[in-house]
Write a protein that holds these residues in place. Structure first.
Motif, mmCIF file in Angstrom:
data_model
loop_
_atom_site.group_PDB
_atom_site.id
_atom_site.type_symbol
_atom_site.label_atom_id
_atom_site.label_comp_id
_atom_site.label_asym_id
_atom_site.label_seq_id
_atom_site.Cartn_x
_atom_site.Cartn_y
_atom_site.Cartn_z
ATOM 1 N N ILE A 48 0.826 -1.204 0.000
ATOM 2 C CA ILE A 48 0.000 0.000 0.000
ATOM 3 C C ILE A 48 0.863 1.258 0.000
ATOM 4 O O ILE A 48 2.033 1.229 0.380
ATOM 5 C CB ILE A 48 -0.965 0.016 1.208
ATOM 6 C CG1 ILE A 48 -0.207 -0.015 2.537
ATOM 7 C CG2 ILE A 48 -1.948 -1.145 1.120
ATOM 8 C CD1 ILE A 48 -1.078 0.161 3.777
ATOM 9 N N LEU A 68 -2.138 5.504 5.780
ATOM 10 C CA LEU A 68 -2.287 4.931 4.441
ATOM 11 C C LEU A 68 -3.069 5.899 3.570
ATOM 12 O O LEU A 68 -3.818 6.731 4.081
ATOM 13 C CB LEU A 68 -2.955 3.552 4.481
ATOM 14 C CG LEU A 68 -4.393 3.398 4.955
ATOM 15 C CD1 LEU A 68 -5.386 3.814 3.879
ATOM 16 C CD2 LEU A 68 -4.640 1.961 5.316
ATOM 17 N N VAL A 79 -8.110 1.462 -0.991
ATOM 18 C CA VAL A 79 -6.766 1.761 -0.514
ATOM 19 C C VAL A 79 -5.843 1.788 -1.725
ATOM 20 O O VAL A 79 -5.916 0.920 -2.593
ATOM 21 C CB VAL A 79 -6.309 0.672 0.494
ATOM 22 C CG1 VAL A 79 -4.840 0.828 0.842
ATOM 23 C CG2 VAL A 79 -7.162 0.728 1.749
ATOM 24 N N SER A 81 -2.706 1.133 -3.838
ATOM 25 C CA SER A 81 -1.695 0.080 -3.815
ATOM 26 C C SER A 81 -0.949 0.084 -5.146
ATOM 27 O O SER A 81 -1.304 0.808 -6.074
ATOM 28 C CB SER A 81 -2.355 -1.277 -3.556
ATOM 29 O OG SER A 81 -3.264 -1.594 -4.582
#
Length: 93
Positions: A48, A68, A79, A81
């Motif tokens: 991530i 994050l 998220v 990544s």
């Protein structure tokens, strides 16, 4: 870039997960408000995008050493990544 090694729900919270993330030179704990969108096991092993140069903060009695990055629109969240494996600690540029 950090690789998620462990993920668990934060007790008494519907929104928070505690993540242990390998960022190359060290492992860090992050507290992230993504539990409504991800189960802990969905994040384990995922690489991530994180912000690592923040001051530590305490959330629900857990020290969080970074954040994050995620994108959201309406009731959707993802998220951020990488699309292929890269060494933990790699810098986003």
């Amino acid at each position: 870039i950090g690789t998620v090694l462990e993920a668990e729900k934060v007790l008494k919270s519907k929104k928070l997960l505690k993540l242990t993330v390998d960022i190359g030179k060290e492992k860090r704990n992050l507290v992230a408000g993504v539990a409504e969108f991800y189960k802990p096991d969905e994040l384990i092993g995922k690489q991530i995008v994180i912000v690592a140069n923040l001051k530590p903060v305490t959330i629900m009695r857990i020290e969080s050493n970074g954040m994050l990055l995620a994108a959201s629109k309406g009731k959707k969240l993802t998220v951020l990544s990488v699309d292929r494996e890269i060494d933990p600690g790699s810098v986003v540029s």
